[in-house]
Design a protein around this motif. Structure first.
Motif, PDB file in Angstrom:
ATOM      1  N   THR A  63      -1.557  -0.743  15.117  1.00 54.16           N
ATOM      2  CA  THR A  63      -1.454  -1.373  13.811  1.00 54.16           C
ATOM      3  C   THR A  63      -2.797  -1.190  13.103  1.00 54.16           C
ATOM      4  OG1 THR A  63       0.111  -3.049  14.565  1.00 54.16           O
ATOM      5  CG2 THR A  63      -1.201  -3.587  12.633  1.00 54.16           C
ATOM      6  N   ALA A  77      -1.417   1.105  -5.722  1.00 56.48           N
ATOM      7  CA  ALA A  77      -0.032   1.200  -5.290  1.00 56.48           C
ATOM      8  C   ALA A  77       0.279   2.625  -4.844  1.00 56.48           C
ATOM      9  CB  ALA A  77       0.895   0.784  -6.423  1.00 56.48           C
ATOM     10  N   GLU A  78      -0.147   3.580  -5.626  1.00 53.28           N
ATOM     11  CA  GLU A  78       0.133   4.971  -5.298  1.00 53.28           C
ATOM     12  C   GLU A  78      -0.602   5.393  -4.018  1.00 53.28           C
ATOM     13  OE1 GLU A  78       2.293   6.855  -6.398  1.00 53.28           O
ATOM     14  OE2 GLU A  78       1.692   8.811  -5.613  1.00 53.28           O
ATOM     15  N   MET A  80      -1.200   3.507  -1.572  1.00 56.98           N
ATOM     16  CA  MET A  80      -0.450   2.912  -0.468  1.00 56.98           C
ATOM     17  C   MET A  80       0.655   3.848   0.021  1.00 56.98           C
ATOM     18  SD  MET A  80      -1.665  -0.010   0.406  1.00 56.98           S
ATOM     19  CE  MET A  80      -0.315  -0.255   1.527  1.00 56.98           C
ATOM     20  N   ASN A  81       1.265   4.552  -0.912  1.00 59.65           N
ATOM     21  CA  ASN A  81       2.314   5.486  -0.506  1.00 59.65           C
ATOM     22  C   ASN A  81       1.758   6.562   0.419  1.00 59.65           C
ATOM     23  OD1 ASN A  81       4.552   4.381  -1.802  1.00 59.65           O
ATOM     24  ND2 ASN A  81       4.027   5.367  -3.748  1.00 59.65           N
ATOM     25  N   ALA A  84       0.993   4.943   3.804  1.00 60.26           N
ATOM     26  CA  ALA A  84       2.192   4.605   4.571  1.00 60.26           C
ATOM     27  C   ALA A  84       2.845   5.846   5.168  1.00 60.26           C
ATOM     28  CB  ALA A  84       3.180   3.861   3.686  1.00 60.26           C
ATOM     29  N   ASP A  85       2.872   6.919   4.399  1.00 65.61           N
ATOM     30  CA  ASP A  85       3.510   8.132   4.907  1.00 65.61           C
ATOM     31  C   ASP A  85       2.797   8.650   6.150  1.00 65.61           C
ATOM     32  OD1 ASP A  85       5.414   7.994   2.999  1.00 65.61           O
ATOM     33  OD2 ASP A  85       4.649   9.617   1.743  1.00 65.61           O
ATOM     34  N   ARG A  88       3.178   6.377   9.205  1.00 63.75           N
ATOM     35  CA  ARG A  88       4.476   6.551   9.855  1.00 63.75           C
ATOM     36  C   ARG A  88       4.455   7.747  10.802  1.00 63.75           C
ATOM     37  NH1 ARG A  88       8.757   4.485   9.978  1.00 63.75           N
ATOM     38  NH2 ARG A  88       8.252   3.007   8.333  1.00 63.75           N
ATOM     39  N   SER A  93       1.715   0.780  12.369  1.00 64.40           N
ATOM     40  CA  SER A  93       2.229  -0.209  11.437  1.00 64.40           C
ATOM     41  C   SER A  93       1.098  -0.638  10.518  1.00 64.40           C
ATOM     42  CB  SER A  93       2.735  -1.442  12.172  1.00 64.40           C
ATOM     43  OG  SER A  93       3.760  -1.097  13.054  1.00 64.40           O
ATOM     44  N   ILE A  94       1.470  -1.184   9.389  1.00 63.99           N
ATOM     45  CA  ILE A  94       0.467  -1.587   8.407  1.00 63.99           C
ATOM     46  C   ILE A  94       0.476  -3.090   8.189  1.00 63.99           C
ATOM     47  CG2 ILE A  94      -0.182  -1.440   5.980  1.00 63.99           C
ATOM     48  CD1 ILE A  94       0.965   1.373   5.963  1.00 63.99           C
ATOM     49  N   LEU A  95      -0.649  -3.703   8.440  1.00 61.42           N
ATOM     50  CA  LEU A  95      -0.804  -5.117   8.095  1.00 61.42           C
ATOM     51  C   LEU A  95      -1.535  -5.160   6.772  1.00 61.42           C
ATOM     52  CD1 LEU A  95      -1.848  -7.201  11.227  1.00 61.42           C
ATOM     53  CD2 LEU A  95       0.018  -7.665   9.644  1.00 61.42           C
ATOM     54  N   LEU A  96      -0.934  -5.825   5.807  1.00 66.38           N
ATOM     55  CA  LEU A  96      -1.511  -5.817   4.471  1.00 66.38           C
ATOM     56  C   LEU A  96      -2.307  -7.088   4.193  1.00 66.38           C
ATOM     57  CD1 LEU A  96      -1.503  -4.284   1.733  1.00 66.38           C
ATOM     58  CD2 LEU A  96       0.421  -5.718   1.090  1.00 66.38           C
TER      59      LEU A  96
ATOM     60  N   MET B  71       6.014   1.956  -3.573  1.00 68.25           N
ATOM     61  CA  MET B  71       4.982   1.085  -4.104  1.00 68.25           C
ATOM     62  C   MET B  71       4.621   1.372  -5.548  1.00 68.25           C
ATOM     63  SD  MET B  71       3.953  -1.188  -2.130  1.00 68.25           S
ATOM     64  CE  MET B  71       2.531  -1.566  -3.136  1.00 68.25           C
ATOM     65  N   ILE B  94       1.392 -10.203   6.715  1.00 66.76           N
ATOM     66  CA  ILE B  94       2.388  -9.317   6.097  1.00 66.76           C
ATOM     67  C   ILE B  94       2.373  -7.940   6.735  1.00 66.76           C
ATOM     68  CG2 ILE B  94       3.020  -8.116   3.974  1.00 66.76           C
ATOM     69  CD1 ILE B  94       1.855 -10.475   2.446  1.00 66.76           C
TER      70      ILE B  94
END
Lengths: 334, 334
Positions: A63, A77-78, A80-81, A84-85, A88, A93-96, B71, B94
């Motif tokens: 994590t 936000a962008e 983050m994409n 996340a990619d 994965r 996993s991502i704890l925000l 996102m 989260i």
DNA sequence: CTGAAAGCGCTTACAG
DNA sequence: CTGAAAGCGCTTACAG
């Protein structure tokens, strides 16, 4: 459909739980036949290892913590994409964690993160103060948790690796562009609040302007659009302007609105440029020229870098700079 | 500064580890003196309970999963702020899951979430298909994990509680507004892709238009701005339009740009309205009238609702609708 | 290649 | 009010 445990799998596959564990984590240590038998049972039972037990036993959480200041910034936000990619791909996993300076001191949040046993930390704050940096350094050294800064640079030290673009260079190039348009009174519109990245943009602007023998003119405004309008009106009443490089697209658009109200034509009278290449730039009329920041990539590369650090891999470049480009649309002549 | 365990605390405070655990989790079961002694040691040692051990032993993770589609939608980022703030108040962490339909099937992600032992799930996807809903239902029933939908409604069932605004009503009201402006040929510009919330907006639009004896005209466009331009030009060449209600601010702005290029004046010739009240609306010229969606609150209330469910509290309203309002700026006459 | 067993750091009945 | 002990579901040397 209640949760199957490793014991259930072991029972059904007629092996010990150790073998089940190996079949999952070190397949090569298990004879192919038994491995397949185990995997088949896992499939049938819909077994998923309990993340807590795994984390407790292995001392690894797979994590990562992602620390962001305020989600509502489009760039974050962008990013983050991208994060996340890649996360994965590497099964993290991502704890925000969202920083809201008022209520909870940053130090407490960092303690929480340590307690959560994350394997790594991604720090997306685009502003990093000396004390914040020291705090991160302490965490990194005391708990041996790898940390990566994305879209921020801490000029004082590269102990914590970072990934961003060369904002100084970008600022320089965009300013050069306006100078080549023949602009003589170029303003940089920056923010009152200090951001490391904006400092870099300003530095680049300064270099270009001074190189060309022009007078540097930096105006600092609020990030709030509503305030900007008045501020711009006031400020530019008695200033000559024929070029503006804003540190953010939205600020550039905001400036253009004021210019239009004052019957100034863009780009005929003033060239305008922004930073980031957001939707604002495309939606604006005339369409905004700006520095394109590969924000998704910054997130992705930052996460990738973090996985390397978590695997103790060698890393050569502690300050990764991705390529940017100048998108020239309608607010600059060219 | 290496990690202290509960044993270290117990030793230093001269009590058993059970007492340390109680001092933290059930303070009332511990004599004040010893509690204070323990708390003091905790403070000194900088002790933080290991989240994995705690999760494993207690079967509760104090973690919620937040599932988001992408996102980069402005509304989602802002919703995250609301969620995070409330999560912090109730001490929940989260875990962020971003759906990227291509690579990983939704089902696998849901399995991952179950394995992560989250106490609850927040589903932010603004589109929910029947099969997605069924999947959520299965998870909810099989594993007893509470789930809340935010900013989505699933018309078929209220088994999974949701928080949003009354989009039908909002669509109705905004359309009424244009009708009261004297508009006769009002289009709703919606998206090709199906979104539950957009269906609601359309329904409200239809109700208003039909009530007024006007002809409903729904145009569906792509979410991509670059495509919109051509699409709008093409479409409106031979259509009479004097009003547009777009399902998103950015689409409204995009339409306005095309209108301007065709020498149509707003709001003189056409009234335009959007949805969400984003920065786009304020940055646009003329400033865009739109429905204000309290997106931060939707996130916050959704998270609060989830905490109630996780605590097995009674909940009366399974379809919470927050208040919205009409922000009338410059693109509508009034 | 496989199994028995210790241990990860907590919580929680159960006694006292 | 407090302690001893079992147990949560895994991983990982250690034998064999």
């Amino acid at each position: 459909m209640s949760k199957a445990t490793i014991y259930d799998v072991a029972g059904a596959a007629r092996v010990s739980l150790a073998t089940v564990s190996r079949a999952i984590n070190n397949p090569e240590k298990v004879k192919p036949e038994t491995r397949e038998r185990v995997l088949k049972v896992i499939e049938e039972l819909g077994y998923k290892p309990n993340a807590f037990a795994k984390g407790l036993a292995s001392r690894k959480s797979t994590t990562v913590a992602v620390l962001v200041p305020d989600m509502s910034r489009a760039s974050i936000a962008e990013m983050m994409n991208g994060i996340a990619d890649i996360a994965r791909v590497y099964k993290y996993s991502i704890l925000l964690y969202i920083l809201d300076s008022e209520d909870t001191p940053e130090e407490d949040i960092l303690k929480e993160i340590v307690a959560a046993q994350v394997d790594g930390i991604l720090y997306l704050n685009d502003e990093i103060t000396d004390s914040q940096f020291e705090l991160l350094q302490t965490i990194k050294n005391a708990y041996q948790i790898p940390i990566v800064l994305t879209n921020t640079i801490y000029p004082g030290s590269d102990e914590i690796p970072s990934v961003s673009i060369d904002y100084e260079k970008a600022g320089y190039e965009m300013t050069r562009r306006l100078i080549e348009d023949g602009r003589q009174n170029i303003y940089m519109v920056s923010t009152v609040r200090k951001y490391m990245v904006n400092d870099q943009k300003e530095a680049g602007y300064l270099r270009a302007v001074q190189e060309a023998g022009l007078t540097p003119r930096i105006m600092r405004t609020s990030g709030r659009i509503s305030i900007n309008t008045e501020h711009f009106n006031e400020y530019f009443k008695d200033h000559k302007v024929d070029g503006v490089v804003a540190v953010r697209d939205s600020i550039a658009v905001s400036f253009m609105n004021v210019a239009r109200e004052n019957n100034v034509s863009i780009p005929e009278d003033i060239s305008v440029a922004g930073f980031q290449n957001t939707k604002y730039a495309v939606l604006a009329r005339p369409k905004l020229s700006c520095v394109d920041v590969p924000i998704y990539d910054i997130g992705a590369v930052g996460m990738r870098l973090l996985t390397k650090l978590m695997n103790q891999e060698e890393i050569t470049d502690r300050r990764v700079k991705l390529d940017h480009s100048l998108i020239l649309r309608e607010t600059t002549k060219s």
